[in-house]
Design an enzyme around this catalytic site. Structure first.
Site, PDB file in Angstrom:
ATOM      1  N   THR A  13       6.789-110.693  -1.868  1.00 41.14           N
ATOM      2  CA  THR A  13       5.652-110.602  -2.777  1.00 41.14           C
ATOM      3  C   THR A  13       4.429-110.673  -1.897  1.00 41.14           C
ATOM      4  O   THR A  13       4.515-111.141  -0.768  1.00 41.14           O
ATOM      5  CB  THR A  13       5.695-111.811  -3.751  1.00 41.14           C
ATOM      6  OG1 THR A  13       6.682-111.576  -4.742  1.00 41.14           O
ATOM      7  CG2 THR A  13       4.390-112.092  -4.433  1.00 41.14           C
ATOM      8  N   GLY A  35       9.475-111.157 -13.319  1.00 41.05           N
ATOM      9  CA  GLY A  35       9.483-112.473 -12.676  1.00 41.05           C
ATOM     10  C   GLY A  35       8.207-113.248 -12.943  1.00 41.05           C
ATOM     11  O   GLY A  35       7.522-113.043 -13.950  1.00 41.05           O
ATOM     12  N   THR A  60       5.550-117.309  -4.069  1.00 38.80           N
ATOM     13  CA  THR A  60       6.572-116.302  -3.804  1.00 38.80           C
ATOM     14  C   THR A  60       7.941-116.976  -3.864  1.00 38.80           C
ATOM     15  O   THR A  60       8.057-118.165  -3.586  1.00 38.80           O
ATOM     16  CB  THR A  60       6.391-115.635  -2.424  1.00 38.80           C
ATOM     17  OG1 THR A  60       7.490-114.746  -2.175  1.00 38.80           O
ATOM     18  CG2 THR A  60       6.329-116.651  -1.293  1.00 38.80           C
ATOM     19  N   GLY A  61       8.959-116.214  -4.236  1.00 36.40           N
ATOM     20  CA  GLY A  61      10.299-116.793  -4.316  1.00 36.40           C
ATOM     21  C   GLY A  61      10.979-116.390  -5.608  1.00 36.40           C
ATOM     22  O   GLY A  61      10.574-115.418  -6.257  1.00 36.40           O
TER      23      GLY A  61
END
Ligand code: ASP
Length: 323
Positions: free
Chosen positions: A183, A213, A234-235
């Site tokens: 991202t 997401g 992010t993740g």
């Protein structure tokens, strides 16, 4: 020129978003400006050649933003322009380089928030806008909207759209991996003391069709409030949604009086990781203090930060100053 003509009908000046020091409103401000950018978790999934290119682009974008912010650019403009360049590079999982879903299609999610007045804009499951960040910015200007899918994409008719062939195909990717993700995000403090944040992604490859997401969700991946903090994550997005991660980080600072470092650590370690999620966050407080927290097992988190006289970049724990 073409870009300016294409965008002439929209209510804010997108011509200035791609430029460096236009749209100046903070030239006389005294705040210690800063911009931090991340390129997503999992840096080591890329070849060393691609890692060098990604690092070089991050540095280039930071140098430009450093000049613009020094000249008085607004935080929200620096978020938009820095991310638009990363989206256009094909080197990051956002915009041109976004991964595809299980049907082989690229779908794009993005969000942006201005800490000055808590205005927000977001888009999800878009398939043809060239720069999802510019679409999110347009959604903000259209009245804090969140536009979704093909119907939602029609609202962005005045910004540039691209054919499917524009996006980098999987076989052209540097090191195709079954679980590619990543991202891009930016957090900015301008000379007026305004904070802004934004996040943009293609999600993860082979994601279920229609899956969205955290990246376009304000309070999960993105949050900014003047006087407190700007955040981009992010993740594994599902975990950031379940923990309302970005808003929780903000609330720990605002109401719990925690430092940005302590709040960021709590969200990643005690919440996201405790539920079994992988992820990271960058955050910038109202005084320009920067925090980055991520799970070390995830192949590093490429990020950089520029302040008035300093630029630093890093992938793992340490960050080195760059001339
Ligand atoms: N957070 C993004 C998502 O879940 C992916 C990532 O940051 O790697 O869509």
């Amino acid at each position: 020129m073409m870009k300016c003509m294409l965008l002439a009908a929209v209510p804010i000046s997108f011509c200035s978003l791609a430029g460096a020091a236009e749209g100046l409103g903070c030239a006389s401000g005294k705040a210690p400006f800063a911009i931090a950018i991340h390129g997503g978790l999992g840096e080591t999934q890329y070849s060393s050649e691609v890692q060098s290119k990604r690092r070089a682009l991050i540095l280039d974008v930071l140098r430009d933003a450093q000049h613009s912010l020094a000249a008085g650019a607004r935080a929200i403009d620096a978020v938009s322009s820095s991310r638009a360049r990363l989206e256009g590079s094909g080197l990051f999982n956002a915009g041109k380089g976004a991964v595809s879903n299980s049907a082989g299609e690229v779908t794009l999610d993005a969000s942006i928030m201005d800490g000055l007045d808590r205005t927000t804009g977001a888009v999800a499951n878009f398939k043809s806008v060239k720069n999802p960040i510019l679409a999110a910015r347009l959604a903000l200007s259209a009245g804090n909207r969140f536009f979704v899918g093909p119907d939602g994409e029609n609202f962005a008719a005045n910004i540039e759209h691209v054919p499917k062939s524009y996006f980098v195909h999987v076989e052209e990717r540097p090191q195709p991996k079954p679980t590619q993700s990543g991202t891009i995000g930016a957090v900015v403090l301008d000379r007026c003391g305004n904070l802004a944040a934004g996040t943009s992604t293609g999600g993860y490859n082979e994601k279920p069709v229609g899956r969205v997401g955290d990246s376009p969700i304000i309070g999960a991946a993105t949050f900014a409030a003047n006087g407190v903090v700007a955040i981009s994550t992010t993740g594994e997005g599902e975990y950031f949604i379940r923990t309302s991660a970005a808003h929780d980080l903000y609330a720990q600072m605002k109401y719990g009086k925690k430092s940005v470092e302590a709040a960021a650590k709590d969200v990643i370690v005690n919440q996201v990781a405790k539920l079994g999620g992988q992820g990271g966050v960058i955050a910038l407080d109202a005084k320009g203090h920067f925090a980055v927290v991520f799970r070390k097992s995830q192949g590093g988190l490429l990020r950089g930060i520029a302040k008035k006289n300093d630029i630093k970049v890093g992938v793992f724990e340490s960050m080195e100053s760059v001339k």
